[in-house]
Design a protein around this motif. Structure first.
Motif, PDB file in Angstrom:
ATOM      1  N   UNK A  74       0.828  -1.205   0.000  1.00  0.00           N
ATOM      2  CA  UNK A  74       0.000   0.000   0.000  1.00  0.00           C
ATOM      3  C   UNK A  74       0.862   1.256   0.000  1.00  0.00           C
ATOM      4  N   UNK A  75       1.986   1.188   0.688  1.00  0.00           N
ATOM      5  CA  UNK A  75       2.913   2.322   0.719  1.00  0.00           C
ATOM      6  C   UNK A  75       3.423   2.630  -0.687  1.00  0.00           C
ATOM      7  N   UNK A  76       3.761   1.603  -1.435  1.00  0.00           N
ATOM      8  CA  UNK A  76       4.234   1.807  -2.809  1.00  0.00           C
ATOM      9  C   UNK A  76       3.130   2.421  -3.677  1.00  0.00           C
ATOM     10  N   UNK A  77       1.904   1.927  -3.506  1.00  0.00           N
ATOM     11  CA  UNK A  77       0.758   2.446  -4.273  1.00  0.00           C
ATOM     12  C   UNK A  77       0.535   3.921  -3.976  1.00  0.00           C
ATOM     13  N   UNK A  78       0.466   4.278  -2.693  1.00  0.00           N
ATOM     14  CA  UNK A  78       0.230   5.668  -2.321  1.00  0.00           C
ATOM     15  C   UNK A  78       1.421   6.559  -2.688  1.00  0.00           C
ATOM     16  N   UNK A  79       2.621   6.016  -2.653  1.00  0.00           N
ATOM     17  CA  UNK A  79       3.800   6.789  -3.038  1.00  0.00           C
ATOM     18  C   UNK A  79       3.705   7.227  -4.491  1.00  0.00           C
ATOM     19  N   UNK A  80       3.273   6.319  -5.358  1.00  0.00           N
ATOM     20  CA  UNK A  80       3.090   6.652  -6.774  1.00  0.00           C
ATOM     21  C   UNK A  80       2.033   7.742  -6.927  1.00  0.00           C
TER      22      UNK A  80
END
Length: 232
Positions: A134-140
């Motif tokens: 989820x962190x990677x998704x929100x980072x994008x």
């Protein structure tokens, strides 16, 4: 087959709503102050359960114009010197962290300021593959929708900087009895020095390690010179 079809429809609806809510919240916080974060809630309830601790939550949102230029420079120097150049992920640092932790069971992160901001605003502090995904998704999303200046502004306003202290304004008032706009380089570097463990370390009672870290951050700040954001 009907059950499988029903489950699949439910999953699709959930994913659609998750996408709409996540994108909507990122757009919303592109313009509005973040009033509360999951970590603030977790820490608050930890304080309630511990009778030896004072229950407090100090935070005060300020715009980037109300923050000393030394503060963003200090956190970039301390936490993510490639902040202005990457798109949310420092793959070189991630690779080094992975290689350096192959010998141990616990995998240390190589989080950028964007990832730390995302974790604080949208997620929770637990180490898990779900949270990292989820962190990677929100980072994008954040890198696509927010400017670098906005990312740093939110980071400086929500990051934990002491026990019950969140954001640079609350930290400046608590530790130096002055607004964030008046912080000098040494004070900003000292606050940045305790960020890896703000519940353990205190800028007003620095250990020899923290004093050494402050000196290193000041040197890096001098090397970086200043932070220049692209005009929107």
């Amino acid at each position: 087959m009907k059950v499988i079809h029903w489950i699949w429809r439910l999953i699709k609806k959930f994913l659609l709503w998750f996408f709409l809510i996540s994108v909507g919240s990122v757009i919303l916080y592109r313009f509005l102050p973040v009033p509360f974060t999951p970590l603030m809630g977790i820490r608050f309830f930890e304080q309630l359960r511990d009778e030896s601790k004072e229950v407090r939550l100090k935070k005060d949102w300020v715009s980037m114009e109300e923050i000393s230029k030394s503060a963003p420079l200090a956190v970039v120097a301390a936490e993510d010197q490639k902040f202005l150049d990457h798109h949310g992920f420092d793959f070189e640092a991630m690779e080094k962290a992975w290689e350096g932790n192959k010998k141990g069971k616990r995998i240390k992160g190589a989080s950028t300021i964007t990832q730390q901001t995302v974790k604080n605003v949208f997620l929770w502090p637990e180490r898990s593959y779900l949270r990292k995904g989820l962190e990677a998704y929100f980072t994008v999303l954040v890198e696509l929708i927010w400017s670098k200046e906005r990312i740093l502004e939110v980071y400086l306003n929500v990051i934990e900087m002491g026990d019950g202290i969140y954001g640079i304004e609350a930290a400046a008032q608590e530790f130096y009895k002055k607004p964030a706009s008046k912080l000098n380089q040494r004070e900003a570097a000292m606050i940045a020095a305790v960020l890896p463990n703000p519940k353990r370390w205190n800028p007003t009672r620095p250990t020899p390690y923290i004093i050494g870290r402050q000196a290193w951050i000041l040197k890096q700040m001098n090397n970086l010179g200043k932070i220049e954001f692209e005009k929107e």
